[in-house]
Design a protein around this motif. Structure first.
Motif, PDB file in Angstrom:
ATOM      1  N   GLU A  19      53.652   6.838  38.998  1.00 10.75           N
ATOM      2  CA  GLU A  19      54.022   7.442  40.277  1.00 10.75           C
ATOM      3  C   GLU A  19      54.558   8.853  40.071  1.00 10.75           C
ATOM      4  O   GLU A  19      54.252   9.768  40.855  1.00 10.75           O
ATOM      5  CB  GLU A  19      55.062   6.586  40.999  1.00 10.75           C
ATOM      6  N   ALA A  20      55.328   9.044  39.030  1.00  9.59           N
ATOM      7  CA  ALA A  20      55.847  10.383  38.743  1.00  9.59           C
ATOM      8  C   ALA A  20      54.710  11.319  38.349  1.00  9.59           C
ATOM      9  O   ALA A  20      54.702  12.498  38.738  1.00  9.59           O
ATOM     10  CB  ALA A  20      56.891  10.312  37.638  1.00  9.59           C
ATOM     11  N   GLU A  21      53.729  10.803  37.584  1.00  9.23           N
ATOM     12  CA  GLU A  21      52.590  11.633  37.213  1.00  9.23           C
ATOM     13  C   GLU A  21      51.770  12.013  38.448  1.00  9.23           C
ATOM     14  O   GLU A  21      51.317  13.155  38.577  1.00  9.23           O
ATOM     15  CB  GLU A  21      51.701  10.915  36.202  1.00  9.23           C
ATOM     16  N   LEU A  22      51.581  11.076  39.358  1.00  9.06           N
ATOM     17  CA  LEU A  22      50.868  11.384  40.600  1.00  9.06           C
ATOM     18  C   LEU A  22      51.589  12.474  41.384  1.00  9.06           C
ATOM     19  O   LEU A  22      50.952  13.370  41.964  1.00  9.06           O
ATOM     20  CB  LEU A  22      50.731  10.127  41.465  1.00  9.06           C
ATOM     21  N   ASP A  23      52.914  12.425  41.404  1.00  9.79           N
ATOM     22  CA  ASP A  23      53.681  13.446  42.122  1.00  9.79           C
ATOM     23  C   ASP A  23      53.498  14.820  41.504  1.00  9.79           C
ATOM     24  O   ASP A  23      53.508  15.832  42.200  1.00  9.79           O
ATOM     25  CB  ASP A  23      55.165  13.076  42.138  1.00  9.79           C
ATOM     26  N   ALA A  52      44.159  10.962  49.497  1.00  8.82           N
ATOM     27  CA  ALA A  52      42.814  10.579  49.045  1.00  8.82           C
ATOM     28  C   ALA A  52      42.676  10.760  47.537  1.00  8.82           C
ATOM     29  O   ALA A  52      42.089   9.901  46.849  1.00  8.82           O
ATOM     30  CB  ALA A  52      41.766  11.398  49.780  1.00  8.82           C
ATOM     31  N   HIS A  53      43.211  11.864  47.006  1.00  5.59           N
ATOM     32  CA  HIS A  53      43.100  12.104  45.565  1.00  5.59           C
ATOM     33  C   HIS A  53      43.977  11.125  44.784  1.00  5.59           C
ATOM     34  O   HIS A  53      43.563  10.625  43.724  1.00  5.59           O
ATOM     35  CB  HIS A  53      43.495  13.544  45.245  1.00  5.59           C
ATOM     36  N   ARG A  54      45.169  10.824  45.296  1.00 11.34           N
ATOM     37  CA  ARG A  54      46.025   9.838  44.645  1.00 11.34           C
ATOM     38  C   ARG A  54      45.315   8.483  44.572  1.00 11.34           C
ATOM     39  O   ARG A  54      45.375   7.775  43.557  1.00 11.34           O
ATOM     40  CB  ARG A  54      47.357   9.718  45.389  1.00 11.34           C
ATOM     41  N   SER A  55      44.626   8.120  45.654  1.00  8.79           N
ATOM     42  CA  SER A  55      43.888   6.864  45.675  1.00  8.79           C
ATOM     43  C   SER A  55      42.724   6.893  44.690  1.00  8.79           C
ATOM     44  O   SER A  55      42.476   5.905  43.982  1.00  8.79           O
ATOM     45  CB  SER A  55      43.367   6.600  47.089  1.00  8.79           C
ATOM     46  N   THR A  56      42.008   8.025  44.631  1.00 13.76           N
ATOM     47  CA  THR A  56      40.888   8.154  43.693  1.00 13.76           C
ATOM     48  C   THR A  56      41.356   7.953  42.257  1.00 13.76           C
ATOM     49  O   THR A  56      40.721   7.234  41.471  1.00 13.76           O
ATOM     50  CB  THR A  56      40.223   9.538  43.839  1.00 13.76           C
ATOM     51  N   LEU A  57      42.466   8.591  41.895  1.00 10.41           N
ATOM     52  CA  LEU A  57      42.991   8.461  40.534  1.00 10.41           C
ATOM     53  C   LEU A  57      43.477   7.043  40.255  1.00 10.41           C
ATOM     54  O   LEU A  57      43.234   6.485  39.176  1.00 10.41           O
ATOM     55  CB  LEU A  57      44.137   9.451  40.334  1.00 10.41           C
ATOM     56  N   THR A  58      44.157   6.447  41.213  1.00 10.35           N
ATOM     57  CA  THR A  58      44.749   5.127  41.007  1.00 10.35           C
ATOM     58  C   THR A  58      43.691   4.041  40.914  1.00 10.35           C
ATOM     59  O   THR A  58      43.813   3.093  40.117  1.00 10.35           O
ATOM     60  CB  THR A  58      45.730   4.810  42.154  1.00 10.35           C
ATOM     61  N   GLN A  59      42.623   4.162  41.692  1.00  7.70           N
ATOM     62  CA  GLN A  59      41.605   3.118  41.738  1.00  7.70           C
ATOM     63  C   GLN A  59      40.523   3.274  40.672  1.00  7.70           C
ATOM     64  O   GLN A  59      39.685   2.384  40.512  1.00  7.70           O
ATOM     65  CB  GLN A  59      40.964   3.092  43.127  1.00  7.70           C
ATOM     66  N   ASP A  60      40.524   4.392  39.955  1.00  2.00           N
ATOM     67  CA  ASP A  60      39.529   4.610  38.906  1.00  2.00           C
ATOM     68  C   ASP A  60      40.028   3.975  37.605  1.00  2.00           C
ATOM     69  O   ASP A  60      40.980   4.461  36.995  1.00  2.00           O
ATOM     70  CB  ASP A  60      39.296   6.114  38.709  1.00  2.00           C
ATOM     71  N   PRO A  61      39.396   2.895  37.142  1.00  2.00           N
ATOM     72  CA  PRO A  61      39.889   2.212  35.931  1.00  2.00           C
ATOM     73  C   PRO A  61      39.720   3.041  34.663  1.00  2.00           C
ATOM     74  O   PRO A  61      40.337   2.731  33.632  1.00  2.00           O
ATOM     75  CB  PRO A  61      39.020   0.942  35.875  1.00  2.00           C
TER      76      PRO A  61
END
Length: 258
Positions: A137-141, A148-157
């Motif tokens: 979460e800190a890296e995403l911040d 949309a980009h946060r979701s793309t990064l999180t959902q990409d295995p």
């Protein structure tokens, strides 16, 4: 699985140039699907390659290896008469560092012109002392505030979480920030990027013969994919279009009420 991800110009339109995108730490080719589609919609041939494995290699070795991969990517995207020019390399984070270091190698080594571009876009160049927090979460911040980009990064295995905490080799960072590249360069940085060294970027831009430093208000480290991605893509397209006309701006403002 293919080694590249391609985005083509709309059918019936003449291709206006070739763009090769080099992702950064932890990112995958899927990270740049939105960016690639947007440039392709403006009739540019876009090819996204895998992120460079910078590891602990010194600048010449990493740069030469990247050069070989770029040459292969360009060759594969070329038609019978070669790649459609201008050929532009776009790099983010470690991808930007690797491209800048590769250009430094090209400038210092006679005959090293494999994959040599007509121009480069360097987005989110990290500073020498840049470090990132450890939790996802800190890296995403640090990366973005775009849902949309946060979701793309999180959902990409295949995204490598925590990679922004991996140190880049000093030799690569030095080669990037002290580059003497003689091709036109667009440097992009978010003014909310905690990994950027704005003073170093300003010095780099001023030291290059044909460079533009564009600061994106409110953008974080993933400046190509943050909330301002439409405006950033437009800035890149304006740069590409100017290249086609000898770096003359397509639009100049003669009067404004702003």
């Amino acid at each position: 699985m293919t080694e590249y991800t391609d985005h083509h110009a709309p059918e019936g339109l003449r291709t206006r140039g070739t763009v090769v995108v080099v992702p950064g730490r932890g990112e995958t080719r899927a990270t740049y699907a939105r960016f690639g589609r947007r440039l392709a919609a403006d009739a540019y041939r876009v090819r996204v390659i895998d992120a460079p494995a910078v590891g602990t290699a010194d600048a010449p070795e990493s740069s030469a290896a990247l050069g070989r991969r770029l040459a292969e990517a360009v060759e594969g995207a070329a038609g019978e008469d070669g790649p459609v020019r201008p050929l532009v390399l776009v790099g983010a984070d470690a991808g930007a560092v690797a491209i800048a270091a590769f250009l430094a190698l090209v400038a210092s080594t006679e005959g090293t012109d494999a994959g040599r571009p007509d121009a480069v876009v360097l987005a989110g160049l990290p500073g020498r002392a840049a470090t990132a927090p450890g939790t996802w979460e800190a890296e995403l911040d640090v990366r973005t505030s775009c849902p949309a980009h946060r979701s793309t990064l999180t959902q990409d295995p295949r995204v490598s979480r925590g990679s922004l905490g991996d140190a880049l080799p000093d030799a690569l960072l030095a080669a990037a920030h002290d580059t003497e590249a003689d091709v036109p360069a667009l440097l992009l940085v978010g003014d909310a990027d905690p990994l950027a060294d704005r003073d170093a970027l300003a010095r780099t831009a001023k030291s290059l013969p044909r460079a533009r430093l564009s600061v994106v208000r409110g953008a974080h480290h993933d400046v190509l994919n943050d909330l301002q991605h439409r405006s950033v893509a437009a800035e890149v397209v304006l740069f590409l279009e100017a290249l086609r006309d000898g770096l003359m701006p397509v639009v100049t403002v003669e009067s404004s009420a702003w």
